[in-house]
Design an enzyme around this catalytic site. Structure first.
Site, mmCIF file in Angstrom:
data_model
loop_
_atom_site.group_PDB
_atom_site.id
_atom_site.type_symbol
_atom_site.label_atom_id
_atom_site.label_comp_id
_atom_site.label_asym_id
_atom_site.label_seq_id
_atom_site.Cartn_x
_atom_site.Cartn_y
_atom_site.Cartn_z
ATOM 1 N N GLY A 7 0.773 -1.233 0.000
ATOM 2 C CA GLY A 7 0.000 0.000 0.000
ATOM 3 C C GLY A 7 0.805 1.284 0.000
ATOM 4 O O GLY A 7 0.346 2.302 0.506
ATOM 5 N N SER A 8 1.997 1.256 -0.611
ATOM 6 C CA SER A 8 2.764 2.505 -0.631
ATOM 7 C C SER A 8 2.103 3.528 -1.559
ATOM 8 O O SER A 8 2.164 4.733 -1.307
ATOM 9 C CB SER A 8 4.229 2.257 -1.029
ATOM 10 O OG SER A 8 4.345 1.920 -2.385
ATOM 11 N N ASN A 9 1.447 3.079 -2.623
ATOM 12 C CA ASN A 9 0.700 4.023 -3.471
ATOM 13 C C ASN A 9 -0.501 4.581 -2.716
ATOM 14 O O ASN A 9 -0.789 5.776 -2.810
ATOM 15 C CB ASN A 9 0.252 3.345 -4.770
ATOM 16 C CG ASN A 9 1.348 3.355 -5.815
ATOM 17 O OD1 ASN A 9 1.645 4.388 -6.397
ATOM 18 N ND2 ASN A 9 1.982 2.208 -6.010
ATOM 19 N N ARG A 87 -6.213 -9.112 -7.712
ATOM 20 C CA ARG A 87 -7.305 -9.955 -8.217
ATOM 21 C C ARG A 87 -7.901 -9.289 -9.447
ATOM 22 O O ARG A 87 -7.924 -8.059 -9.534
ATOM 23 C CB ARG A 87 -8.426 -10.104 -7.176
ATOM 24 C CG ARG A 87 -8.031 -10.518 -5.801
ATOM 25 C CD ARG A 87 -7.560 -11.923 -5.696
ATOM 26 N NE ARG A 87 -8.388 -12.878 -6.399
ATOM 27 C CZ ARG A 87 -8.147 -14.195 -6.382
ATOM 28 N NH1 ARG A 87 -7.114 -14.674 -5.715
ATOM 29 N NH2 ARG A 87 -8.932 -15.017 -7.038
ATOM 30 N N HIS A 105 0.235 0.756 -13.110
ATOM 31 C CA HIS A 105 1.041 -0.389 -13.534
ATOM 32 C C HIS A 105 2.494 0.057 -13.645
ATOM 33 O O HIS A 105 2.760 1.145 -14.176
ATOM 34 C CB HIS A 105 0.533 -0.896 -14.886
ATOM 35 C CG HIS A 105 1.212 -2.144 -15.338
ATOM 36 N ND1 HIS A 105 0.897 -3.391 -14.830
ATOM 37 C CD2 HIS A 105 2.219 -2.340 -16.225
ATOM 38 C CE1 HIS A 105 1.678 -4.295 -15.398
ATOM 39 N NE2 HIS A 105 2.484 -3.689 -16.240
ATOM 40 N N GLU A 144 -9.886 -6.661 -19.617
ATOM 41 C CA GLU A 144 -8.587 -7.334 -19.784
ATOM 42 C C GLU A 144 -7.527 -6.694 -18.898
ATOM 43 O O GLU A 144 -7.500 -5.471 -18.758
ATOM 44 C CB GLU A 144 -8.137 -7.221 -21.251
ATOM 45 C CG GLU A 144 -8.999 -7.983 -22.222
ATOM 46 C CD GLU A 144 -9.096 -9.462 -21.887
ATOM 47 O OE1 GLU A 144 -8.056 -10.052 -21.529
ATOM 48 O OE2 GLU A 144 -10.203 -10.016 -21.976
ATOM 49 N N ASP A 146 -4.609 -4.735 -17.693
ATOM 50 C CA ASP A 146 -3.654 -3.700 -18.134
ATOM 51 C C ASP A 146 -3.896 -3.180 -19.547
ATOM 52 O O ASP A 146 -2.973 -2.736 -20.215
ATOM 53 C CB ASP A 146 -2.199 -4.237 -18.060
ATOM 54 C CG ASP A 146 -1.857 -4.758 -16.679
ATOM 55 O OD1 ASP A 146 -2.305 -4.147 -15.687
ATOM 56 O OD2 ASP A 146 -1.148 -5.775 -16.595
ATOM 57 N N GLN A 174 8.275 7.288 -8.808
ATOM 58 C CA GLN A 174 7.456 8.057 -9.763
ATOM 59 C C GLN A 174 5.973 7.710 -9.649
ATOM 60 O O GLN A 174 5.110 8.559 -9.849
ATOM 61 C CB GLN A 174 7.955 7.834 -11.195
ATOM 62 C CG GLN A 174 9.345 8.370 -11.441
ATOM 63 C CD GLN A 174 9.481 9.836 -11.026
ATOM 64 O OE1 GLN A 174 8.598 10.656 -11.295
ATOM 65 N NE2 GLN A 174 10.566 10.168 -10.344
HETATM 66 C C1 GRF Z 1 3.020 -1.005 -7.659
HETATM 67 O O1 GRF Z 1 4.253 -1.219 -8.296
HETATM 68 C C2 GRF Z 1 1.922 -0.859 -8.683
HETATM 69 O O2 GRF Z 1 2.359 -0.303 -9.885
HETATM 70 C C3 GRF Z 1 1.499 -2.276 -8.917
HETATM 71 O O3 GRF Z 1 1.617 -2.912 -7.668
HETATM 72 C C4 GRF Z 1 2.568 -2.224 -6.869
HETATM 73 C C5 GRF Z 1 1.865 -1.862 -5.606
HETATM 74 O O4 GRF Z 1 2.728 -1.354 -4.635
HETATM 75 N N1 GRF Z 1 0.184 -2.335 -9.489
HETATM 76 P P1 GRF Z 1 2.127 -0.751 -3.293
HETATM 77 O O5 GRF Z 1 1.262 -1.822 -2.654
HETATM 78 O O6 GRF Z 1 1.330 0.465 -3.656
HETATM 79 O O7 GRF Z 1 3.322 -0.429 -2.455
#
Ligand code: GRF
Length: 191
Positions: A7-9, A87, A105, A144, A146, A174
């Site tokens: 969950g870093s994003n 999933r 992605h 589909e 990505d 990034q």
């Molecule tokens: C990221 O690299 C994202 O592009 C991909 O899964 C990874 C998730 O990382 N879909 P995080 O859980 O957000 O750290």
């Protein structure tokens, strides 16, 4: 936000929101399909409701997707953001939120996308191909993996001596900038 892991994003998006930089975007609910996902704790730290829709405990894919759909509908979700959610969403969920499901992605789609292309597999493939650059992509999700329309991309160089880990770290940095910006812009365009 749908997550499966670190969950870093998610954290980058919650940080942007806390800083008043997510515009009309507001993270209303975080759902993980895995109870052990570290991202759940990040959500709680930001006082955002977080819950588990446990694929294993629910027993079947149908029960899992139905529970996911209920959770999204009950919470009056407008936009679904996938952030490391591993999933595939059922067609019924894609239809219900058509054009309003985003994903990030870790490559320059349409290259290095599709089933099995996630995590280190993506970065290993980029390095094996000898590409001079990689990056990340925010796109709209369709049926589909990505494949849906690209909303935003950032490029990073692949450097001599890179391995999957060093490249992943450069791309992830990034991602943390791109995803909050893309969500903000997307939400601005919603009626
Ligand atoms: C990221 O690299 C994202 O592009 C991909 O899964 C990874 C998730 O990382 N879909 P995080 O859980 O957000 O750290």
């Amino acid at each position: 936000m749908l997550i499966s892991g670190g969950g870093s994003n998610l954290e980058a998006i919650l940080r942007a929101q806390a800083a008043g930089e997510l515009g009309r975007g507001q993270v209303g609910l975080v759902i993980s399909n895995k109870p052990e996902a570290a991202g759940l704790e990040r959500a709680r730290r930001y006082n955002v409701p977080a819950r588990v829709v446990d694929r294993k405990a629910l027993g079947s894919e149908n029960a899992f997707q139905a529970a996911l759909l209920s959770a999204l509908t009950d919470s009056k979700t407008d936009v679904v953001c996938l952030a490391g959610f591993l999933r595939k969403l059922a067609p019924v969920i894609i239809q219900k939120f058509r054009g309003r499901i985003l994903n990030i992605h870790p490559a320059l789609l349409p290259k290095y996308g599709g089933a099995g292309m996630y995590g280190h597999f993506v970065h290993e493939a980029v390095i094996a191909a000898g590409d001079a650059e990689s990056g990340c992509t925010v796109h709209v999700v369709d049926e589909e993996f990505d494949r849906g329309p690209v909303l935003a991309q950032v490029r990073v160089p692949v450097l001599p001596g890179d391995n999957a880990e060093t490249l992943a770290a450069r791309v992830l940095e990034q991602e943390h900038r791109l995803y909050p910006q893309a969500i903000t812009r997307f939400c601005e365009g919603l009626s």
